[in-house]
Design a protein around this motif. Structure first.
Motif, PDB file in Angstrom:
ATOM      1  N   GLN A  71       0.840  -1.352  -0.021  1.00 43.90           N
ATOM      2  CA  GLN A  71       0.109  -0.018  -0.063  1.00 43.90           C
ATOM      3  C   GLN A  71       0.784   1.153   0.128  1.00 43.90           C
ATOM      4  OE1 GLN A  71      -2.435  -1.117   3.652  1.00 43.90           O
ATOM      5  NE2 GLN A  71      -4.214  -0.788   2.376  1.00 43.90           N
ATOM      6  N   PHE A  72       1.961   1.268   0.646  1.00 42.60           N
ATOM      7  CA  PHE A  72       2.824   2.407   1.064  1.00 42.60           C
ATOM      8  C   PHE A  72       3.400   2.587  -0.349  1.00 42.60           C
ATOM      9  CE2 PHE A  72       7.092   3.978   1.931  1.00 42.60           C
ATOM     10  CZ  PHE A  72       6.598   5.247   2.297  1.00 42.60           C
ATOM     11  N   ARG A  73       4.117   1.537  -1.009  1.00 43.74           N
ATOM     12  CA  ARG A  73       4.678   1.870  -2.342  1.00 43.74           C
ATOM     13  C   ARG A  73       3.885   2.463  -3.332  1.00 43.74           C
ATOM     14  NH1 ARG A  73       8.170  -3.823  -2.348  1.00 43.74           N
ATOM     15  NH2 ARG A  73       9.280  -3.450  -0.275  1.00 43.74           N
ATOM     16  N   ALA A  74       2.480   2.093  -3.402  1.00 41.84           N
ATOM     17  CA  ALA A  74       1.746   2.483  -4.380  1.00 41.84           C
ATOM     18  C   ALA A  74       1.252   3.717  -4.210  1.00 41.84           C
ATOM     19  CB  ALA A  74       0.347   1.835  -4.420  1.00 41.84           C
ATOM     20  N   ALA A  75       1.142   4.448  -2.642  1.00 43.42           N
ATOM     21  CA  ALA A  75       0.744   5.703  -2.352  1.00 43.42           C
ATOM     22  C   ALA A  75       1.893   6.575  -2.817  1.00 43.42           C
ATOM     23  CB  ALA A  75       0.285   5.752  -0.990  1.00 43.42           C
ATOM     24  N   GLN A  76       3.142   6.083  -2.248  1.00 47.41           N
ATOM     25  CA  GLN A  76       4.362   7.046  -2.523  1.00 47.41           C
ATOM     26  C   GLN A  76       4.576   7.079  -4.018  1.00 47.41           C
ATOM     27  OE1 GLN A  76       7.536   8.262  -0.529  1.00 47.41           O
ATOM     28  NE2 GLN A  76       5.561   8.798   0.434  1.00 47.41           N
ATOM     29  N   SER A  77       4.472   6.325  -4.914  1.00 50.77           N
ATOM     30  CA  SER A  77       4.330   6.213  -6.456  1.00 50.77           C
ATOM     31  C   SER A  77       3.689   7.568  -6.720  1.00 50.77           C
ATOM     32  CB  SER A  77       4.254   4.937  -7.010  1.00 50.77           C
ATOM     33  OG  SER A  77       4.579   5.126  -8.512  1.00 50.77           O
ATOM     34  N   ASN A  78       2.368   7.538  -6.369  1.00 49.98           N
ATOM     35  CA  ASN A  78       1.526   8.434  -6.850  1.00 49.98           C
ATOM     36  C   ASN A  78       1.890   9.685  -6.254  1.00 49.98           C
ATOM     37  OD1 ASN A  78      -0.112   6.562  -8.299  1.00 49.98           O
ATOM     38  ND2 ASN A  78      -1.331   5.994  -6.438  1.00 49.98           N
ATOM     39  N   ALA A  79       2.329   9.829  -4.924  1.00 49.63           N
ATOM     40  CA  ALA A  79       2.633  11.242  -4.188  1.00 49.63           C
ATOM     41  C   ALA A  79       3.848  11.648  -5.102  1.00 49.63           C
ATOM     42  CB  ALA A  79       2.607  10.993  -2.947  1.00 49.63           C
ATOM     43  N   TYR A  80       4.873  10.915  -5.284  1.00 46.86           N
ATOM     44  CA  TYR A  80       6.010  11.527  -6.201  1.00 46.86           C
ATOM     45  C   TYR A  80       5.579  12.116  -7.531  1.00 46.86           C
ATOM     46  CZ  TYR A  80      10.726  11.671  -8.169  1.00 46.86           C
ATOM     47  OH  TYR A  80      11.659  11.927  -8.839  1.00 46.86           O
ATOM     48  N   ASP A  81       4.750  11.185  -8.314  1.00 42.63           N
ATOM     49  CA  ASP A  81       4.526  11.816  -9.264  1.00 42.63           C
ATOM     50  C   ASP A  81       3.937  13.084  -9.527  1.00 42.63           C
ATOM     51  OD1 ASP A  81       5.462   9.349 -10.802  1.00 42.63           O
ATOM     52  OD2 ASP A  81       3.933   8.340 -10.924  1.00 42.63           O
ATOM     53  N   GLN A  82       3.067  13.092  -8.422  1.00 42.83           N
ATOM     54  CA  GLN A  82       2.391  14.494  -8.028  1.00 42.83           C
ATOM     55  C   GLN A  82       3.173  15.701  -7.938  1.00 42.83           C
ATOM     56  OE1 GLN A  82      -1.430  14.362  -5.577  1.00 42.83           O
ATOM     57  NE2 GLN A  82      -1.568  16.422  -5.532  1.00 42.83           N
ATOM     58  N   LEU A  83       4.069  15.337  -6.904  1.00 43.46           N
ATOM     59  CA  LEU A  83       4.872  16.377  -6.401  1.00 43.46           C
ATOM     60  C   LEU A  83       5.814  16.695  -7.604  1.00 43.46           C
ATOM     61  CD1 LEU A  83       6.440  18.003  -4.060  1.00 43.46           C
ATOM     62  CD2 LEU A  83       7.911  15.849  -3.911  1.00 43.46           C
ATOM     63  N   ARG A  84       6.218  15.817  -8.349  1.00 43.75           N
ATOM     64  CA  ARG A  84       7.261  16.262  -9.423  1.00 43.75           C
ATOM     65  C   ARG A  84       6.506  17.266 -10.406  1.00 43.75           C
ATOM     66  NH1 ARG A  84       9.641  11.407 -12.984  1.00 43.75           N
ATOM     67  NH2 ARG A  84       7.237  11.020 -13.180  1.00 43.75           N
ATOM     68  N   THR A  85       5.276  16.675 -10.740  1.00 46.56           N
ATOM     69  CA  THR A  85       4.125  17.558 -11.520  1.00 46.56           C
ATOM     70  C   THR A  85       4.270  18.846 -11.026  1.00 46.56           C
ATOM     71  OG1 THR A  85       3.330  15.652 -12.572  1.00 46.56           O
ATOM     72  CG2 THR A  85       2.254  17.855 -12.914  1.00 46.56           C
ATOM     73  N   GLU A  86       3.945  18.955  -9.873  1.00 50.45           N
ATOM     74  CA  GLU A  86       3.517  20.438  -9.284  1.00 50.45           C
ATOM     75  C   GLU A  86       4.799  21.181  -8.900  1.00 50.45           C
ATOM     76  OE1 GLU A  86       1.397  19.487  -5.356  1.00 50.45           O
ATOM     77  OE2 GLU A  86      -0.402  18.893  -6.582  1.00 50.45           O
ATOM     78  N   LEU A  87       5.810  20.590  -8.673  1.00 50.06           N
ATOM     79  CA  LEU A  87       7.308  21.217  -8.864  1.00 50.06           C
ATOM     80  C   LEU A  87       7.700  21.922 -10.031  1.00 50.06           C
ATOM     81  CD1 LEU A  87       9.507  18.783  -6.519  1.00 50.06           C
ATOM     82  CD2 LEU A  87       8.695  21.236  -5.991  1.00 50.06           C
ATOM     83  N   ALA A  88       7.233  21.124 -11.118  1.00 48.58           N
ATOM     84  CA  ALA A  88       7.502  21.640 -12.524  1.00 48.58           C
ATOM     85  C   ALA A  88       6.841  22.927 -12.671  1.00 48.58           C
ATOM     86  CB  ALA A  88       7.266  20.624 -13.361  1.00 48.58           C
ATOM     87  N   LYS A  89       5.538  22.762 -12.291  1.00 53.45           N
ATOM     88  CA  LYS A  89       4.627  23.877 -12.643  1.00 53.45           C
ATOM     89  C   LYS A  89       4.636  24.986 -11.833  1.00 53.45           C
ATOM     90  CE  LYS A  89       1.283  20.909 -14.838  1.00 53.45           C
ATOM     91  NZ  LYS A  89      -0.345  20.484 -14.967  1.00 53.45           N
ATOM     92  N   ALA A  90       5.323  24.904 -10.753  1.00 57.22           N
ATOM     93  CA  ALA A  90       5.579  26.053  -9.339  1.00 57.22           C
ATOM     94  C   ALA A  90       4.218  25.809  -8.746  1.00 57.22           C
ATOM     95  CB  ALA A  90       5.886  27.066  -9.974  1.00 57.22           C
ATOM     96  N   GLU A  91       3.514  24.999  -8.421  1.00 58.97           N
ATOM     97  CA  GLU A  91       2.217  24.699  -7.881  1.00 58.97           C
ATOM     98  C   GLU A  91       2.335  24.171  -6.281  1.00 58.97           C
ATOM     99  OE1 GLU A  91      -0.260  22.756 -10.463  1.00 58.97           O
ATOM    100  OE2 GLU A  91      -0.548  24.483 -11.898  1.00 58.97           O
ATOM    101  N   THR A  92       3.452  23.583  -6.001  1.00 56.25           N
ATOM    102  CA  THR A  92       3.664  22.978  -4.680  1.00 56.25           C
ATOM    103  C   THR A  92       3.550  23.868  -3.571  1.00 56.25           C
ATOM    104  OG1 THR A  92       5.453  21.759  -5.633  1.00 56.25           O
ATOM    105  CG2 THR A  92       5.052  21.419  -3.214  1.00 56.25           C
ATOM    106  N   PRO A  93       2.732  23.352  -2.449  1.00 57.19           N
ATOM    107  CA  PRO A  93       2.248  24.278  -1.424  1.00 57.19           C
ATOM    108  C   PRO A  93       3.784  24.787  -0.688  1.00 57.19           C
ATOM    109  CG  PRO A  93       0.815  22.566  -1.477  1.00 57.19           C
ATOM    110  CD  PRO A  93       1.744  22.262  -2.483  1.00 57.19           C
ATOM    111  N   THR A  94       3.883  26.041  -0.347  1.00 57.08           N
ATOM    112  CA  THR A  94       5.111  26.594   0.418  1.00 57.08           C
ATOM    113  C   THR A  94       4.574  26.860   1.738  1.00 57.08           C
ATOM    114  OG1 THR A  94       4.992  28.808  -0.487  1.00 57.08           O
ATOM    115  CG2 THR A  94       6.321  26.709  -1.658  1.00 57.08           C
ATOM    116  N   GLY A  95       3.473  26.883   2.316  1.00 59.12           N
ATOM    117  CA  GLY A  95       2.923  27.298   3.402  1.00 59.12           C
ATOM    118  C   GLY A  95       1.680  26.627   3.957  1.00 59.12           C
ATOM    119  N   PRO A  96       0.985  26.770   4.927  1.00 52.66           N
ATOM    120  CA  PRO A  96      -0.152  25.968   5.541  1.00 52.66           C
ATOM    121  C   PRO A  96      -1.469  26.260   4.419  1.00 52.66           C
ATOM    122  CG  PRO A  96       0.286  27.734   6.660  1.00 52.66           C
ATOM    123  CD  PRO A  96       1.359  27.892   6.131  1.00 52.66           C
ATOM    124  N   LEU A  97      -1.364  27.382   3.653  1.00 50.54           N
ATOM    125  CA  LEU A  97      -2.529  27.969   2.786  1.00 50.54           C
ATOM    126  C   LEU A  97      -2.039  27.694   1.478  1.00 50.54           C
ATOM    127  CD1 LEU A  97      -3.517  31.350   4.769  1.00 50.54           C
ATOM    128  CD2 LEU A  97      -4.418  28.785   4.938  1.00 50.54           C
TER     129      LEU A  97
END
Length: 272
Positions: free
Chosen positions: A23-49
């Motif tokens: 379960q963890f590996r599958a969730a991490q794979s999805n989370a990493y893909d989402q993080l990588r995409t959002e980092l490329a688009k400069a959409e990653t949250p940098t605060g609580p809001l």
């Protein structure tokens, strides 16, 4: 009844040590893909809001944490409840984001759901930890490990940054307390974001060794179904014969056992 209990215990051990890792590996794979995409688009949250001035949704990927000396690489999610820590390490919401001035606190499990922080005890002073966020790459240097009763590190000076990693300490599934790893920021600090959540306002389930008390009701609910299934299998054993009972009952008991074990895992302390 002995068979039912044995199957439940077997399902729990199987679930805690093996199935949760999948379960963890599958969730991490999805989370990493989402993080990588959002980092490329400069959409990653940098605060609580988020950009809409709403709280970042719990479970959203916010950083990539790496400690090469212990082979650790894990996507960090926002929040630190038991549910969130099933899918990765968790950023405690009352603390600053990695790289910002102040102390960042990240929690992770010791054994279950991949046990991403199971090797924290092997970190040594001088080891480096790298955290990648929407503000860039920040590097921390470990300066100490501590347990209950050990002295706290010196207070931070204005503008300094610190990282505190937390996981269960002691024997796996039978923790003796909480292990803290302290590391100092050795790269430049990033712009700080406004903090809107105080530690006192955090739900108990998001603090170290926190538990979701409501999850015990769900675990009890599934446990009742499991017991009823065990009674049914016993009836089939007497009236149909053991082979018919095995063929029909064992798959059902195993499925319910894993489901019950999953519900129990969600109710246990979040750092196990």
């Amino acid at each position: 009844m002995e068979l039912t209990i044995s199957l439940l215990l077997l399902a729990f051990v199987f679930h805690a040590t093996l199935f949760t890792s999948f379960q963890f590996r599958a969730a991490q794979s999805n989370a990493y893909d989402q993080l990588r995409t959002e980092l490329a688009k400069a959409e990653t949250p940098t605060g609580p809001l988020n950009t809409d001035e709403n709280l970042v949704v719990a479970g959203s990927p916010v950083a990539l944490l790496q400690a090469p000396s212990i082979g650790l690489s894990v996507t960090v999610l926002e929040g630190s409840s038991s549910e969130v820590l099933r899918s990765g390490a968790g950023h405690r919401r009352d603390t600053v984001m990695p790289g910002q001035p102040g102390t960042t606190v990240i929690l992770g499990r010791q054994l279950t759901y991949g046990g991403p922080f199971g090797s924290l005890k092997d970190l040594q002073p001088g080891d480096e930890i790298t955290v990648t966020t929407g503000q860039g790459v920040s590097v921390y240097r470990v300066f100490g490990l501590r347990r209950a009763g050990d002295p706290l590190p010196e207070a931070l000076q204005s503008g300094q940054g610190r990282l505190e990693l937390m996981t269960a300490d002691g024997l796996a599934l039978f923790p003796s307390g909480v292990l803290h790893v302290d590391a100092e920021l050795i790269t430049k600090t990033n712009k700080a974001a406004a903090q809107v959540i105080a530690y006192s306002a955090l739900p108990a389930g998001e603090k170290a060794m926190g538990q979701d008390q409501g999850a015990w009701f769900i675990a009890f609910f599934w446990g009742v179904f499991f017991v009823l299934a065990g009674v049914t299998v016993a009836w089939l054993w007497r009236n149909w014969g053991k082979w018919h009972a095995w063929v029909v009952g064992i798959p059902v008991l195993l499925a319910l056992g894993v489901t019950t074990a999953d519900a129990v895992m969600n109710a246990l302390p979040n750092l196990l």
